[in-house]
Design a protein around this motif. Structure first.
Motif, short mmCIF file in Angstrom:
data_model
loop_
_atom_site.label_atom_id
_atom_site.label_comp_id
_atom_site.label_asym_id
_atom_site.label_seq_id
_atom_site.Cartn_x
_atom_site.Cartn_y
_atom_site.Cartn_z
N PHE A 37 -8.79 -3.91 8.92
CA PHE A 37 -7.55 -4.47 8.41
C PHE A 37 -7.47 -4.23 6.90
O PHE A 37 -8.46 -3.93 6.26
N GLY A 38 -6.25 -4.33 6.41
CA GLY A 38 -6.02 -4.02 4.99
C GLY A 38 -6.07 -2.53 4.73
O GLY A 38 -6.27 -2.08 3.61
N THR A 40 -1.46 -12.51 4.64
CA THR A 40 -2.67 -13.20 4.16
C THR A 40 -3.74 -13.11 5.27
O THR A 40 -3.41 -13.30 6.44
N ALA A 41 -4.97 -12.80 4.87
CA ALA A 41 -6.05 -12.74 5.87
C ALA A 41 -6.93 -13.96 5.69
O ALA A 41 -7.48 -14.19 4.61
N ARG A 42 -7.04 -14.78 6.75
CA ARG A 42 -7.85 -16.00 6.71
C ARG A 42 -8.88 -15.96 7.84
O ARG A 42 -8.54 -15.53 8.95
N THR A 70 1.83 -16.30 12.43
CA THR A 70 0.65 -15.45 12.68
C THR A 70 1.12 -14.08 13.15
O THR A 70 1.87 -13.97 14.13
N VAL A 81 -10.52 -12.94 12.44
CA VAL A 81 -9.70 -13.12 11.23
C VAL A 81 -8.23 -13.18 11.65
O VAL A 81 -7.79 -12.41 12.51
N GLU A 82 -7.50 -14.08 11.01
CA GLU A 82 -6.10 -14.26 11.35
C GLU A 82 -5.23 -13.69 10.22
O GLU A 82 -5.49 -13.99 9.05
N LEU A 83 -4.24 -12.88 10.59
CA LEU A 83 -3.30 -12.37 9.58
C LEU A 83 -2.01 -13.17 9.71
O LEU A 83 -1.41 -13.22 10.79
N ILE A 136 -7.41 -10.51 14.30
CA ILE A 136 -8.29 -9.34 14.27
C ILE A 136 -9.63 -9.71 14.92
O ILE A 136 -10.24 -10.72 14.57
N GLU A 160 -1.17 -12.63 0.68
CA GLU A 160 0.09 -11.88 0.70
C GLU A 160 0.57 -11.72 -0.76
O GLU A 160 0.54 -12.68 -1.53
N ARG A 172 -0.13 -6.74 -0.74
CA ARG A 172 -0.46 -6.97 0.67
C ARG A 172 0.73 -7.61 1.37
O ARG A 172 1.44 -8.44 0.77
#
Lengths: 173, 356
Positions: free
Chosen positions: A96-97, A110-112, A86, A73-75, A90, A58, A107
Motif C-alpha cells: 500500500f502507498g 489514512t492508513a491505520r 473505510t 491495516v485499514e485504509l 490490507i 490523508e 496521500r
C-alpha cells in the motif's frame, strides 16, 4: 548461487531466505531474480506497528511504499467533517502507498493499523537509486506496477458501471 | 491552542536535549573518538558485507572471514611496505646531522641577508629584531616532547584494538540497531525518519567512500611524481599527502611544504624544488577537475565558504578530529536542512489541495 552443504550450514542466513520466500509471493516483485530481490529487501527498513497506530495520514506527501508482512491495516478516507469511510482492508502480503513510487502527491487515504502488523518500508528515492544502478529492476517493477494499476482501474470501471446501472434503475423507478 | 502549546514545549525539549547531547559529545571527544572511528570503519566496510549478505549469507560469519582476510592483507602490506619505510626513515636519521648543518647554513645566510636589508631601512636597531631559530634547537625541542609522543603511541595502540572491536559490532548488529531506532520512533514520524535516514546515508556513504578513493589517487600520483623528480622518501611523502587529502586544502599546503622541506634537506637542485611546486599544483588541479567529479561525485554540494567555515569551526571544537569530520557533518546538516525546506515547500504547495 550454489554452495556446498557444509558451507550452507555455517553461512546460510535462514531469516534472509524466509524474507525472499515471502517477497516471491507478491505480484509486485514477479519476475525478479533472487539477487535483485535481495537488493530490494536489503534497501528496506521494517517496523512492528501496534493496533491504532497511524502509518500515514490523508493529505501527507508520500515518501515511501509499505509492504505488510503480517497483520492488518485499514485504509480510510474522510467524508465530511467528522465521518470517515473505510476504503480497503490490507491483508498480509499486500502493498500500500504504492502511488508514492510514481508521484510525490498528497496521500489519498489514512492508513491505520487494525491488528499488530510488521511492515516493510521502502523509501522511493532509495528505490530510484537502486533502479539507476540496475535498470532491469526498474523495468520489471514498473511493468508489475502497471499490471497492478490496470487491474485496479478495471475493478474501478466495473464498480462505476454497477453504480451507474443502479442509479439508472433507481432513476427509472 | 493546547495542541500548539504542546508542540512548542515538545520542540523546546527536543532542542534542549539535542544541545545537551552535543555538549556531552564535545566535552567527551577523547572518549567518543575511537567509537566514532569504529562506526566510521563499519560504515566504510559495510558495502562489502552487504554484497555477501545479499547472497543470503550470515553477516556475523561474513564479518569474521572479512576480518581474517583484512588482517592477512595488513600483514602482507606491512611486510612489504614497512622495510621500505624503515629504510627511508633511517636514511633521514642518518643524514640528519648533515642536513641540519645545511639548513642552519641556509637560515644563517637568510638571517644575514634580511638583517642587512633591514639595517639599510632602520639602522642598528635591526640587530635586535631578526631572530632565526637554529634547526638543532628545534630538534632539541622536538626530542623533549618524546615522552608525550610515547604516550600518544600507547593511546593509538589502544585505539587500534578498540576501533576494529566497535566496527565488528557495527557491521554485525548495525541493521538491528537501525530497526530498533525505527521501532522507537512514533509511528507518524517513521516516514519522515526514513527520508532523513536514507538521504543522509546516500550523501555520507558517497562522501566517505569517495574521499578514501580520492586520497588513494592523490597519494599514488604524488608518489609517482616525487619519484620521477628524484626526491628521496617519495613513498612516505606520497602516503602523507594522500592521508592529508582527507582534510580539505591540507594536502597541497602541508603535504607540499613537507615535500619542499625534504627536498631542501636533501640538497636537491632548485629545478626540483620548482618541480615539486608544479607537481602539487598539478595534483590539486587533477583532484579538483578529475578525481573529485568522477570519484567523489556529487554527494556533497557545499559552497567553498561553507566548507572553510565548517573546517575552522570543526578544528576549534574538536581539533584534528574536527578537521577530518567537519565537512561530512556539514554535509549531513545541509541534507537535513534541505529535507526541512522541501517538506515546507510541499506543505505550502499542497495547502488547500483537493485530495482526489
Amino acid at each position: 548461487m550454489i554452495f556446498p552443504k557444509w558451507f550452507k550450514k555455517i553461512f546460510n542466513d535462514e531469516h534472509h531466505w524466509d524474507e525472499i520466500a515471502f517477497f516471491r509471493t507478491m505480484s509486485l516483485f514477479d519476475g525478479l531474480r533472487t539477487s535483485q530481490l535481495s537488493r530490494i529487501i536489503m534497501a528496506m527498513q521494517k517496523r512492528v506497528y501496534q493496533p491504532g497506530e497511524v502509518i500515514f495520514e490523508e493529505g501527507q506527501v508520500g515518501k515511501a511504499v509499505f509492504i505488510l508482512r503480517y497483520g492488518q491495516v485499514e485504509l480510510t478516507r474522510k467524508v465530511g467533517a467528522d465521518a470517515t469511510r473505510t476504503l480497503a482492508v490490507i491483508e498480509k502480503g499486500h502493498v500500500f502507498g504504492e502511488m508514492a513510487l510514481l508521484e510525490q502527491m498528497p496521500r489519498t487515504a489514512t492508513a491505520r493499523v487494525a491488528e499488530e502488523s510488521q511492515i516493510y518500508l521502502l523509501y522511493t528515492a532509495t528505490l530510484d537509486s537502486l533502479v539507476m544502478d540496475e535498470p532491469a529492476i526498474g523495468a520489471r517493477l514498473m511493468r508489475n506496477m502497471a499490471i497492478m494499476l490496470s487491474s485496479m482501474l478495471r475493478k474501478a470501471n466495473l464498480d462505476l458501471e454497477k453504480y451507474m446501472v443502479g442509479k439508472d434503475k433507481g432513476g427509472a423507478a | 491552542m493546547i495542541e500548539t502549546e504542546g508542540r512548542f514545549w515538545r520542540s523546546t525539549f527536543s532542542l534542549l536535549a539535542l544541545a545537551l547531547a552535543l555538549y556531552v559529545l564535545v566535552k567527551a571527544t577523547a572518549v567518543v573518538v575511537p567509537f566514532f572511528l569504529g562506526l566510521t570503519l563499519a560504515y566504510l566496510v559495510h558495502p562489502l558485507v552487504y554484497r555477501f549478505a545479499a547472497m543470503g549469507l550470515r553477516r556475523d560469519r561474513v564479518v569474521i572471514v572479512l576480518y581474517v582476510v583484512m588482517l592477512a592483507v595488513i600483514l602482507v602490506a606491512a611486510a612489504l611496505l614497512v622495510p621500505k619505510l624503515v629504510h627511508e626513515l633511517s636514511e633521514v636519521l642518518r643524514t640528519l646531522p648533515e642536513q641540519t648543518e645545511t639548513l642552519n647554513r641556509i637560515l644563517t645566510q637568510l638571517s644575514a641577508d634580511a638583517q642587512s636589508m633591514l639595517r639599510r631601512v632602520i639602522g642598528a636597531r635591526a640587530d635586535s629584531i631578526v631572530i632565526v631559530p637554529k634547526v638543532d634547537h628545534l630538534i632539541e625541542m622536538a626530542m623533549a616532547k618524546v615522552p608525550n609522543n610515547i604516550m600518544s603511541v600507547a593511546e593509538i595502540g589502544l585505539w587500534a584494538l578498540l576501533i576494529p572491536f566497535v566496527a565488528f559490532f557495527g557491521l554485525t548488529q548495525g541493521r538491528r540497531w537501525i530497526d530498533d531506532l525505527f521501532q522507537l520512533t512514533p509511528a507518524r514520524h517513521v516516514e519522515g525518519l526514513l527520508a532523513v535516514f536514507e538521504e543522509v546515508h546516500v550523501t555520507l556513504g558517497g562522501y566517505i567512500r569517495g574521499q578514501i578513493l580520492d586520497a588513494l589517487c592523490v597519494g599514488f600520483v604524488t608518489t609517482v611524481g616525487l619519484w620521477l623528480l628524484g626526491v628521496n622518501g617519495a613513498l612516505t611523502l606520497g602516503c602523507i599527502t594522500g592521508m592529508l587529502n582527507v582534510v580539505p586544502f591540507m594536502a597541497p599546503i602541508v603535504g607540499g611544504s613537507l615535500a619542499l622541506l625534504a627536498a631542501m634537506f636533501q640538497g636537491q637542485a632548485s629545478s626540483v624544488l620548482i618541480g615539486i611546486v608544479g607537481l602539487y599544483i598539478f595534483v590539486r588541479l587533477l583532484d579538483d577537475f578529475v578525481f573529485m567529479p568522477f570519484v567523489v561525485g556529487s554527494s556533497v554540494h557545499l559552497h567553498p565558504m561553507a566548507m572553510l567555515f565548517a573546517i575552522l569551526a570543526g578544528y576549534e571544537v574538536a581539533g584534528l578530529f574536527g578537521l577530518v569530520f567537519s565537512v561530512p557533518i556539514a554535509a549531513v546538516v545541509k541534507v537535513l536542512l534541505s529535507i526541512l525546506v522541501r517538506a515546507r515547500t510541499q506543505r505550502l504547495q499542497f495547502q488547500g489541495h483537493v485530495v482526489t
